[in-house]
Structure formats: C-alpha cells, structure tokens
Design an enzyme around this catalytic site. Structure first.
Site, PDB file in Angstrom:
ATOM      1  N   ASN A 211       0.855  -1.188   0.000  1.00 35.61           N
ATOM      2  CA  ASN A 211       0.000   0.000   0.000  1.00 35.61           C
ATOM      3  C   ASN A 211       0.889   1.236   0.000  1.00 35.61           C
ATOM      4  O   ASN A 211       2.116   1.133  -0.017  1.00 35.61           O
ATOM      5  CB  ASN A 211      -0.974  -0.015   1.180  1.00 35.61           C
ATOM      6  N   LYS A 342     -12.384  -2.162  18.018  1.00 41.13           N
ATOM      7  CA  LYS A 342     -10.993  -2.547  18.318  1.00 41.13           C
ATOM      8  C   LYS A 342     -10.632  -2.267  19.773  1.00 41.13           C
ATOM      9  O   LYS A 342      -9.482  -2.454  20.172  1.00 41.13           O
ATOM     10  CB  LYS A 342     -10.031  -1.825  17.363  1.00 41.13           C
TER      11      LYS A 342
HETATM   12  O1  PMT Z   1       2.852   6.405   6.286  1.00 37.71           O
HETATM   13  P1  PMT Z   1       2.402   7.723   5.695  1.00 37.71           P
HETATM   14  O2  PMT Z   1       2.720   7.854   4.236  1.00 37.71           O
HETATM   15  O3  PMT Z   1       2.904   8.880   6.508  1.00 37.71           O
HETATM   16  O4  PMT Z   1       0.795   7.757   5.765  1.00 37.71           O
HETATM   17  C1  PMT Z   1       0.159   7.789   6.999  1.00 37.71           C
HETATM   18  C2  PMT Z   1      -1.035   6.828   7.090  1.00 37.71           C
HETATM   19  C3  PMT Z   1      -2.114   7.272   6.127  1.00 37.71           C
HETATM   20  C4  PMT Z   1      -0.603   5.385   6.764  1.00 37.71           C
HETATM   21  C5  PMT Z   1      -1.523   6.886   8.582  1.00 37.71           C
HETATM   22  O5  PMT Z   1      -1.865   8.218   8.879  1.00 37.71           O
HETATM   23  C6  PMT Z   1      -2.720   5.972   8.822  1.00 37.71           C
HETATM   24  O6  PMT Z   1      -3.863   6.331   8.616  1.00 37.71           O
HETATM   25  N1  PMT Z   1      -2.434   4.719   9.277  1.00 37.71           N
HETATM   26  C7  PMT Z   1      -3.432   3.655   9.440  1.00 37.71           C
HETATM   27  C8  PMT Z   1      -3.763   3.064   8.116  1.00 37.71           C
HETATM   28  C9  PMT Z   1      -4.761   1.904   8.249  1.00 37.71           C
HETATM   29  O7  PMT Z   1      -4.390   0.770   8.092  1.00 37.71           O
HETATM   30  O8  PMT Z   1      -5.948   2.272   8.620  1.00 37.71           O
HETATM   31  P2  PMT Z   1      -7.195   1.258   8.785  1.00 37.71           P
HETATM   32  O9  PMT Z   1      -8.358   2.153   8.915  1.00 37.71           O
HETATM   33  O10 PMT Z   1      -7.192   0.276   7.673  1.00 37.71           O
HETATM   34  O11 PMT Z   1      -6.904   0.473  10.127  1.00 37.71           O
HETATM   35  C10 PMT Z   1      -7.363   0.943  11.387  1.00 37.71           C
HETATM   36  C11 PMT Z   1      -6.370   0.650  12.488  1.00 37.71           C
HETATM   37  O12 PMT Z   1      -6.234  -0.771  12.678  1.00 37.71           O
HETATM   38  C12 PMT Z   1      -4.971   1.165  12.207  1.00 37.71           C
HETATM   39  O13 PMT Z   1      -4.441   1.702  13.401  1.00 37.71           O
HETATM   40  C13 PMT Z   1      -4.211  -0.072  11.769  1.00 37.71           C
HETATM   41  O14 PMT Z   1      -2.835   0.013  12.104  1.00 37.71           O
HETATM   42  C14 PMT Z   1      -4.900  -1.179  12.577  1.00 37.71           C
HETATM   43  N2  PMT Z   1      -4.896  -2.504  11.942  1.00 37.71           N
HETATM   44  C15 PMT Z   1      -5.252  -2.647  10.634  1.00 37.71           C
HETATM   45  C16 PMT Z   1      -5.259  -3.917  10.063  1.00 37.71           C
HETATM   46  C17 PMT Z   1      -4.890  -5.044  10.851  1.00 37.71           C
HETATM   47  N3  PMT Z   1      -4.854  -6.264  10.340  1.00 37.71           N
HETATM   48  N4  PMT Z   1      -4.566  -4.854  12.142  1.00 37.71           N
HETATM   49  C18 PMT Z   1      -4.592  -3.621  12.708  1.00 37.71           C
HETATM   50  O15 PMT Z   1      -4.320  -3.480  13.900  1.00 37.71           O
END
Ligand code: PMT
Length: 403
Positions: A211, A342
C-alpha cells in the site's frame, strides 16, 4: 522553587527596538534559576550594549562567529547541543529569513544551522512585514522543521502604526519557555510502542501486494515521543526513512510478522500507537518461484489477516490504545466504529480520499476521535500532528500529576 533551575538557555538577540525587552526577559530567566548565555547580532548591539546582557547573565556575551569560547572550542558548534532551549527574542524578519533559507553569515544564524536543541522564536517587526508572503512562508517552513513560536502580540508598533508585530511580553515568553521545557520531559519513563509504514504481502519471491504508506506519520510520532523522553519501540514495515537515533527498531515485512512482533512487545508497554497501514488480506499461498506470464492472467486467493489491535485488546495488552482510521468516506462514523470494535481509547482519523495529500506527504489533517467527542485540526506537518496526538495521550491518559 525556581522553575528553570539547572537549565541552560541560549538567548539569541537580533536587532530591533524591542531589544530592551530581551533585557527584561534575561532578568526573568536568571531569576527562575536558568544559566543563560547570550548571543547578539551586530544590529542588536546598536540598540543595547553587550555589557548590559553580560552584567545580568554573569556570562560573556558572544557576537563574533570566529571567537573561541572559554573552553577553547568553536562557539557556534559547541553551543546548540549544550542548551536545553534556545530562545530568539526579538527575532527580526531578517533573522527568521536567514534561519529559513539556510544562510549562516553570523554567529546566531550559524547556531541555528547547527541546531540540536529545541528553539523558541519570538518575532518582532512591523505588521506589514509580519504579513508579507516572505515572512509567512519562512515562519511556516520553520514550524514544519519543528521551531516553536510565541507571538507576536498586537498593539502599538515602534514605527507609529498599530497591529500584529509587537514582541510578546517577557512574562509570556518565559511562560512558553517553561511549558516547552516541561514538555521535553513529559513522557519520561513511558514505554511506548509505535507502528509505522505499510506491509508487503508476497505473491512470489519478487512480487508483493503493498500500500502507499511511506512510514512518515509513524516515524514522526516515534521521534516526537523520543524527544519527550519516552522509551520508544518502533515496529516498522519497509520504508526509505533512516532509523531515528535512540529508538529501538524492529523491522518487519508482512502483516503477519508485524502482528507477531507487536504482540511480543505489547505486554510491557504503557501505550501503543498503531500508525502502520497493515494489509487486511494476504495471499493464501506464496509461489516458491517467480510466477510465469499466463495467457489468461492469474487469480489470487486472499485470506483475511489477523487484526492486531483487536487481538491486543482481547489479550488486555498494549496499555492505552491509539489506532488510526484511514477512510475515504464517512470519516468520523467509520472512526467511531473502529474505536468501539478494536477496543481503543483514541482514534486518529485521516481522510485519504485524496491519497497524495496523506500517503507519503509531509502534512496530514487529523481528527482525534474519542468516546465522548472529537476534535478536528487543520492541515499541519506530520511533526505537528505527532505533537497534538502525543499531547492528548499524555494529558488525558498518561499524566500522573498536575504540576
Ligand atoms: O505512512 P504515511 O505515508 O505517513 O501515511 C500515513 C497513514 C495514512 C498510513 C496513517 O496516517 C494511517 O492512517 N495509518 C493507518 C492506516 C490503516 O491501516 O488504517 P485502517 O483504517 O485500515 O486500520 C485501522 C487501524 O487498525 C490502524 O491503526 C491499523 O494500524 C490497525 N490494523 C489494521 C489492520 C490489521 N490487520 N490490524 C490492525 O491493527
């Protein structure tokens, strides 16, 4: 008790009518117990003599880039790392311009270039100068680089007009300096786990599903927490960012590796901030050798990855849990859903519907979402965003006392 006892402060004074207020600021700093060294520009010397600052600070005042300090080292290289804080007051449009443009033609601007201490800049200039495109750009660039500003205040100006441009009062500069120095220690003793970057899910030995996360957001948080005294462990997916000093780095590649690494560390931490963009799916199997081109293409079967945050919540590990929500629609509603599902205390929601504005960018626009409400912030550097996230974490969840 003196609030600046044992603190070393370098006071930079540039030339403007407000130099006389820097004398009062010096008096207040010394009264609070600080050991203050003063560096003056040539123009500052035209308003007040070095002797005044020398008498009040009980330290030699330096004005010359080529003088040797008392200990025989070159002063501009030695000073920046030794000071707990550098205060520039008054900071003219000229010195701000030099700082922002990499010009180092006197001791003060050279000290800025070799900066290794936090800096507080108190501007003072004519109101039209303060609003000029050059100064606005320079101030915003310096803020992006991590400089702190106090003022300018609004009121009568030396040139006979009124407006924004007055040097902030010495009392307010002192209060800001004390708050900044306190902040430099407000995460001391805290064990913090941060994740950053995207994960790579390999299809065959040379191809992966990934990603757009660059790791900038997570690295900014880890570095900011380190500056505030935390013991930081950063679990990072592949990135191009050099490892920050003083942080324990754990490199991983896939979502599964990140999950294993995080679960192994989370039992011993006070707080976790998951900024990583963890893949939600990965290929069911990985080909042992490079997949050859097929006539009709290939189909990949993907299975759902473990949800790291959910597993941590279930196991009751990770301390105060902060997750991110990267959303292209219904930002707040989706962030709230993640908060609940979560088991998080805080969700940092960022809108990625225009991905270039967040992924890989130096700025972000975040909303902090908690059970009781949310707070929206304007677009800011990732460094500043890291600071507001940590401020909330410390003030609401980790603070042990109010002094
Ligand atoms: O890295 P950069 O280029 O600076 O960009 C920053 C960013 C956009 C990556 C960052 O600001 C951000 O939003 N990170 C989280 C991205 C993400 O995976 O979001 P999500 O909405 O899909 O997941 C929600 C949360 O669950 C996140 O904290 C993620 O780390 C966590 N997660 C997701 C999938 C998984 N299998 N386990 C998790 O714990």
């Amino acid at each position: 008790m003196k609030r600046l006892q044992d603190k070393k402060i370098l006071l930079g004074v540039s030339g403007g009518i407000a130099v006389y207020k820097a004398v009062e600021l010096l008096r207040l700093l010394v009264k609070e117990g600080a050991d203050v060294s003063v560096v003056m520009t040539k123009n500052a010397e035209r308003f007040v003599t070095p002797l005044t600052f020398e008498t009040l600070s009980l330290n030699p005042v330096r004005t010359d880039m080529f003088s040797m300090s008392e200990r025989g080292k070159i002063s501009h290289i030695e000073d920046p790392g030794l000071a707990d804080l550098i205060i520039v007051a008054p900071a003219t449009g000229n010195i701000i311009g030099k700082f922002a443009s990499g010009i180092a033609d006197d001791l003060l601007s050279t000290i800025f270039m070799a900066l290794a201490s936090p800096i507080l800049i108190a501007p003072a200039m004519n109101n039209r100068m303060w609003r000029s495109p050059a100064v606005v750009r320079n101030v915003s660039r310096l803020k992006e680089w991590g400089a702190n500003f106090v003022g300018p205040a609004t009121g009568d100006l030396a040139c006979g007009t009124a407006g924004e441009g007055r040097l902030e009062t010495p009392e307010n500069i002192l209060a800001t300096a004390i708050a900044l120095l306190k902040k430099g220690e407000d995460m001391a003793g805290i064990n913090l786990l941060v994740t950053a970057g995207g994960t790579h899910e390999y299809i065959d030995p040379v191809r992966f599903i990934g990603n757009r996360s660059s790791g900038k957001m997570g690295y900014a948080i880890a570095s900011a927490a380190k500056r505030r005294g935390a013991n930081v462990t950063l679990v990072t997916g592949p990135t191009d960012i050099p490892p920050p000093e003083g942080i324990n780095i754990v490199q991983v590649t896939s979502a599964n590796e990140m999950c294993e690494a995080v679960l192994a560390i989370a039992g011993g931490v006070d707080a976790t901030i998951m900024a990583a963009a963890v893949a939600d799916f990965s290929p069911v199997s990985q080909a042992g050798s490079k997949i050859k081109k097929e006539e009709g293409g290939i189909s990949l079967q993907l299975s759902k990855n473990r949800d790291i945050l959910k597993e941590m919540s279930k196991a009751g590990i990770g301390g105060v849990m902060v997750g991110f929500a990267a959303e292209t629609e219904n930002l707040i509603a989706n962030a709230r859903k993640k908060l609940k599902e979560k088991g998080l205390q805080l969700v940092v929601a960022n809108d990625v519907s225009e991905p270039d504005k967040v992924f890989g960018a130096d700025t972000n626009k975040v909303v902090l979402v908690e059970a009781e409400g949310e707070k929206e912030f304007p677009t800011m550097s990732k460094r500043e965003a890291a600071s507001v996230i940590l401020d909330r974490l410390v003030q609401r969840y980790l603070k042990v006392s109010n002094d």
